[in-house]
Design an enzyme around this catalytic site. Structure first.
Site, mmCIF file in Angstrom:
data_model
loop_
_atom_site.group_PDB
_atom_site.id
_atom_site.type_symbol
_atom_site.label_atom_id
_atom_site.label_comp_id
_atom_site.label_asym_id
_atom_site.label_seq_id
_atom_site.Cartn_x
_atom_site.Cartn_y
_atom_site.Cartn_z
ATOM 1 N N ASP A 144 0.862 -1.173 0.000
ATOM 2 C CA ASP A 144 0.000 0.000 0.000
ATOM 3 C C ASP A 144 0.910 1.239 0.000
ATOM 4 O OD1 ASP A 144 -2.159 1.685 -0.026
ATOM 5 O OD2 ASP A 144 -3.225 0.734 1.633
HETATM 6 C C1 NOJ Z 1 -4.001 3.951 0.193
HETATM 7 C C2 NOJ Z 1 -5.182 3.050 0.304
HETATM 8 O O1 NOJ Z 1 -5.118 2.323 1.515
HETATM 9 C C3 NOJ Z 1 -5.320 2.059 -0.834
HETATM 10 O O2 NOJ Z 1 -6.561 1.429 -0.730
HETATM 11 C C4 NOJ Z 1 -5.161 2.731 -2.165
HETATM 12 O O3 NOJ Z 1 -5.279 1.783 -3.188
HETATM 13 C C5 NOJ Z 1 -3.828 3.438 -2.203
HETATM 14 N N1 NOJ Z 1 -3.769 4.419 -1.145
HETATM 15 C C6 NOJ Z 1 -3.554 4.102 -3.549
HETATM 16 O O4 NOJ Z 1 -4.348 5.182 -3.742
#
Ligand code: NOJ
Length: 754
Positions: A281
Site C-alpha cells: 500500500d
Molecule cells: C491507500 C489506500 O489504503 C489504498 O486502498 C489505495 O489503493 C492506495 N492508497 C492508492 O491510492
C-alpha cells in the site's frame, strides 16, 4: 503473428500451462537481458500527483525516473494523452523498452460513480455487482488505465472504522461472493481484451479489524478467527483469478503485512497458490520504520524477502535493494522473482504486444458516462437502499403530494458520490431535489436546508480536505430550522435528507461517535414535532447509532452515498417506482459500546437467555445484547411470509451437498424482491462455533399474492471450518439450518452429517 500470440500457441502446443504456473519464455529472455538496476526499477510504483494522494508523499521527478528505467508503473493519472506521453518515455527512451502499466483506485465506478461498496453489497445481487465492475473496467480502460486497486474485501465489524464504506461489510461468505463477482467483472475472461483490467485484492490482510476502529491501527487475532472469519474473501478473490493483491498498513501478529513472510509467502503463495504479484500500500514499506522494524534498508529487504513484489510510492526498493544485494542481505533471485511477477502481469495484459493498446483517443467519448452506464448507476443505487421502517406506511409517496424536502443533503451535489470517488465529478451528480422533480413533476416540492451537516467547524475542516463537503451556512441554525419548519407546516409530508457527509467515512475518517450530528438531530426532532408525516432519507458510509431516531414515528430509508444518479434513484424508491429490496451487510449497533458487533457471534458459556439483564450472564447493565438492526435486515413495501423449510436429505455423508428449500409468499400489495438467507449452526464441534453463519442466499422477485419455492444448495464445503490445526474440515454431528428474511430468523431444520 505477433510474438506474444506466437508464444502462446507454442506454449499451448508444447503443453505449457497458464502464465504463472510455468515460466514464460519471452519473460525469461527479457529477464536474462536485464541489469539488476533495471529489475529493481520494475518494482517501483510511482504517482506523479494529480489524483488523490493518500499519504504525505508524492513521487518526484517521475519523467526522469521513467527514462532511467526506474519505474514499473504509474498510478493516479489517466487519459490517453497523458498516458501516451508517459508510455513514450518508457518505450522510446529506455534500453529495453519495457512498457509501464497504469493503475488507479476505481472503487465504485470510474466516472459513472456507483453507490459506495457497502451500499452495493446491500443489493445482495452478484450479477449487478459484476456488471458494475465490468462497466467500471470499460470506462477506466477507455481512459488508459489497466490495473485497478479494487476490490477491497476487508471484513469489517467495527463501524467506527471509516473504511467500512469501501467493502462488503461483516460477513466472510457474502464478502467472498462479492470478491469473486468483482474480480470476474474487472478481469473478464480475457485480460488481453481492451476493456478488461487487472483486479487487486486488498488489503491483505485483516485491515478491517484495526483496533478500536482507528485507521491504520494494529491488529492481533487468533489464527482460527483469521481463517474462519477474515481471510475467506481474500482467498475467494485469489481463487477467482485476481492477478494482483495489495498488502495492508496494519501489522498482523506483530509484523506489518508488507513485511510479513507468513502472510505473503506461507499463506498466500504456498497455501493458496497465488501466482500474481503483490503490491504494497501507499508507503507501507517505509511505514514499517515507524512500526519499529528498522531503517529503510532494513524494512525494504524484509519486505522483499517476505514476498512483496512492488513498492508503492515509498521508493525503499528503488533506493536500497542494490545496496542490500551487495551486502548479501537479499539475493538476486529474490529481486528477479519479484521482477518476473511484474513482467508477467504486463504480459498478461498484452502490453509487450502493444504498449498503447489502452491508449485510444476515441474511446473516452464512446465508453465513459454513457446513457447505459448511468442507467446502471441508477439501478444499482435503488437496489442498494435499505428500508429500515415505514411508520404508517408513509412510503411510497404520492406523485402529486405537497412535499417539504429538507435537510443539508437534500439539494447537495458534493456528497452524493461517497468516499473514494476521485475519478468521479460531484458536479455531475443528481441531487435529491432534482431527482424528485424528474420523477414526480406533478408533486409540489419546496426545499429548505434546515440545518448544516454539522455545526462543528473543526470537524468540517477535517472533512473538507478534498473540497467542500460540509458547508456551514452563514445563516444561524435557528433561521435554517425555522425555514424548514415553515415548509413542513404547510406540506402534506416531510422528507428530510440527513446523515454523514461523504468524507465522514472512508480512509482516515474514523469516528468514535457514529450518531447523526447534533445539528441534524435537532432538525429531525423538530420536524417530527410538527405532527406531519416524516420520512428520513439517511445517507452514510457506515452503520450509525440511530436508536433515538428509529424510535420516532417516521419512515427511514437508508441510502448510503448513492453515486452519480443519487437523486433519481432515491426518487424512484420514495415514489414507489421501485420497491426497496436492500438488506444490511453490517449490523447496526444500538450504541458504540456494543462494537464490535456482528451476527456470527459465539454463544459464550453464560449466554443471556432473553434480552432482560441477568446477573452472571454475558450481558451489559446498560444496553441489550441485540443490535438495533441485525445483519441481513431490510424491509420492503410488501411483506413476505416464509414457511415449509425442507431438506433434500436429513442425513448426509461427507462430501454430499444438500438442498434447502422454503416457500416464500408475497403477502403485501406490491410486487417485490426478497433476499432469502440461509444460516448454519454447527451444534457441536472441536472449536467453539458461531451461533449462526451465513451459508447461502438468493434474491427472488415475487409478484404480490404469489408464492415461490426457493431452493438453496448447501455444499459440502459449507459445513467445513478451519480447526485448531488450520485444517479445513467438516466434523460429523448435528447442524441447525435457519432460513428467512434476516439473521434473526427462527425458521429452522436439522441436518446430520454422518
Ligand atoms: C491507500 C489506500 O489504503 C489504498 O486502498 C489505495 O489503493 C492506495 N492508497 C492508492 O491510492
Amino acid at each position: 503473428m505477433k510474438k506474444t500470440n506466437l508464444l502462446l500457441v507454442l506454449a499451448f502446443c508444447s503443453g505449457f500451462l497458464a502464465i504463472g504456473q510455468t515460466k514464460v519464455p519471452f519473460i525469461e529472455d527479457l529477464l536474462a537481458k536485464m541489469t539488476i538496476e533495471e529489475k529493481i526499477g520494475q518494482l517501483n510504483l510511482v504517482t506523479p500527483g494529480g489524483g488523490i494522494a493518500t499519504g504525505s508523499v508524492v513521487s518526484s521527478n517521475v519523467e526522469e525516473k521513467i527514462k532511467a528505467a526506474e519505474v514499473g508503473g504509474l498510478f493516479g493519472i489517466s487519459g490517453p494523452e497523458k498516458l501516451k506521453i508517459a508510455q513514450d518515455f518508457a518505450v522510446n527512451e529506455t534500453r529495453l523498452k519495457i512498457p509501464l502499466f497504469f493503475g488507479s483506485d476505481i472503487i465504485h465506478g470510474y466516472k459513472t460513480t456507483f453507490p459506495i461498496p457497502l451500499g452495493t453489497a446491500s443489493s445482495w445481487d452478484m450479477d449487478l455487482i459484476k456488471k458494475m465492475a465490468e462497466t467500471a473496467a470499460k470506462e477506466a480502460t477507455a481512459d488508459g488505465i489497466n490495473w485497478n486497486f479494487s476490490p477491497m474485501v476487508d471484513v469489517a465489524r467495527d463501524p467506527r472504522w471509516g473504511r467500512i464504506a469501501e467493502g462488503a461489510g461483516e460477513d466472510p461468505f457474502l464478502g467472498s461472493a462479492i470478491a469473486k463477482a468483482m474480480v470476474h467483472g474487472y478481469q473478464g475472461t480475457d485480460l488481453t481484451a481492451k476493456n478488461t483490467m487487472i483486479a487487486t485484492i486488498k488489503h491483505f490482510a485483516l485491515y478491517g479489524a484495526a483496533e478500536a476502529g482507528r485507521d491504520y491501527n494494529s491488529v492481533d487475532m487468533s489464527r482460527t478467527k483469521m481463517f474462519n472469519q477474515y481471510l475467506p474473501p481474500y482467498k475467494a478473490g485469489i481463487d477467482a483469478g485476481a492477478a494482483s493483491i495489495m498488502t495492508s498498513f496494519n501489522d498482523v501478529d506483530g509484523i506489518p503485512a508488507s513485511g510479513n513472510k507468513w502472510l505473503l509467502t506461507d499463506v498466500l503463495r504456498k497455501k493458496w497458490g497465488f501466482k500474481g504479484f503483490v503490491v504494497s500500500d501507499y508507503t507501507s514499506v517505509n511505514e514499517m520504520i515507524a512500526h519499529g522494524l528498522g531503517d529503510l534498508q532494513d524494512v525494504s529487504a524484509l519486505s522483499l524477502k517476505a514476498g512483496l513484489d512492488m513498492d508503492m510510492v515509498g521508493e525503499g526498493f528503488l533506493t536500497t535493494l542494490k545496496k542490500s544485494l551487495d551486502e548479501g542481505r537479499v539475493t538476486e533471485e529474490e529481486i528477479t522473482n519479484a521482477c518476473r511477477r511484474i513482467l508477467e502481469a504486463k504480459y498478461k495484459l498484452g502490453l509487450f504486444d502493444d504498449p498503447y493498446k489502452y491508449i485510444d483517443a476515441k474511446r473516452p467519448k464512446k465508453d465513459i458516462l454513457t446513457k447505459e452506464n448511468k442507467t446502471l448507476a441508477r439501478d444499482a443505487a435503488k437496489r442498494s437502499f435499505v428500508l429500515f421502517k415505514n411508520h404508517n406506511n408513509v412510503l411510497p409517496l404520492k406523485k402529486t403530494a405537497k412535499i417539504a424536502l429538507v435537510g443539508p443533503l437534500a439539494n447537495n451535489k458534493n456528497n452524493m458520490l461517497g468516499t473514494w470517488a476521485p475519478t468521479g465529478d460531484p458536479q455531475l451528480s443528481i441531487p435529491v431535489l432534482e431527482g424528485f422533480k424528474n420523477v414526480a413533476p406533478k408533486a409540489k416540492i419546496t426545499y429548505a436546508k434546515g440545518a448544516n451537516i454539522t455545526d462543528d467547524a473543526e470537524l468540517a475542516k477535517k472533512v473538507n480536505v478534498f473540497g467542500t463537503r460540509v458547508d456551514i451556512d452563514k445563516r444561524s441554525s435557528e433561521v435554517l430550522l425555522q425555514e424548514a419548519l415553515d415548509l413542513a407546516n404547510t406540506s402534506d409530508v416531510v422528507v428530510a435528507v440527513v446523515g454523514e457527509a461523504s468524507e465522514m467515512s472512508g480512509e482516515a475518517a474514523s469516528r468514535t461517535d457514529i450518531s447523526i450530528p447534533t445539528s441534524q438531530k435537532k432538525l429531525i426532532q423538530a420536524l417530527v414535532k410538527t405532527g406531519k408525516p416524516v420520512v428520513l432519507v439517511l445517507m452514510s458510509g457506515r452503520p450509525l447509532t440511530i436508536e433515538e431516531e428509529f424510535n420516532l414515528p417516521v419512515g427511514i430509508l437508508q441510502v448510503w452515498h448513492p453515486g452519480i444518479e443519487a437523486g433519481n434513484a432515491i426518487a424512484d424508491v420514495v415514489f414507489g417506482d421501485y420497491n426497496p429490496s436492500g438488506k444490511l451487510t453490517a449490523t447496526w449497533p444500538r450504541n458504540v459500546g456494543q462494537i464490535p458487533i456482528y451476527h456470527s457471534i459465539k454463544n459464550t458459556g453464560r449466554p443471556a437467555p432473553t434480552e432482560a439483564f441477568e446477573k452472571f450472564k454475558s450481558n451489559y447493565l446498560d444496553v441489550k445484547n441485540t443490535p438495533l438492526l441485525p445483519f441481513g435486515y431490510g424491509l420492503s413495501y410488501s411483506s413476505f411470509e416464509y414457511s415449509n423449510i425442507n431438506l433434500s436429505k436429513k442425513e448426509i455423508i461427507k462430501g454430499e451437498d444438500v438442498t434447502v428449500s422454503v416457500t416464500v409468499k408475497n403477502t403485501g400489495n406490491f410486487d417485490g424482491e426478497e433476499v432469502v438467507q440461509l444460516y448454519l449452526r454447527d451444534v457441536v464441534r472441536s472449536i467453539t462455533p458461531p451461533m449462526r453463519q451465513l451459508k447461502g442466499f438468493k434474491k427472488v422477485f415475487i409478484k404480490k399474492g404469489e408464492t415461490k419455492k426457493v431452493d438453496l444448495v448447501l455444499t459440502a464445503d459449507d459445513l467445513k471450518f478451519y480447526n485448531s490445526n488450520l485444517d479445513f474440515v467438516a466434523e460429523p454431528g448435528d447442524f441447525e439450518l435457519f432460513i428467512g428474511t434476516n439473521s434473526n430468523t427462527q425458521l429452522k431444520a436439522s441436518l446430520t452429517l454422518k
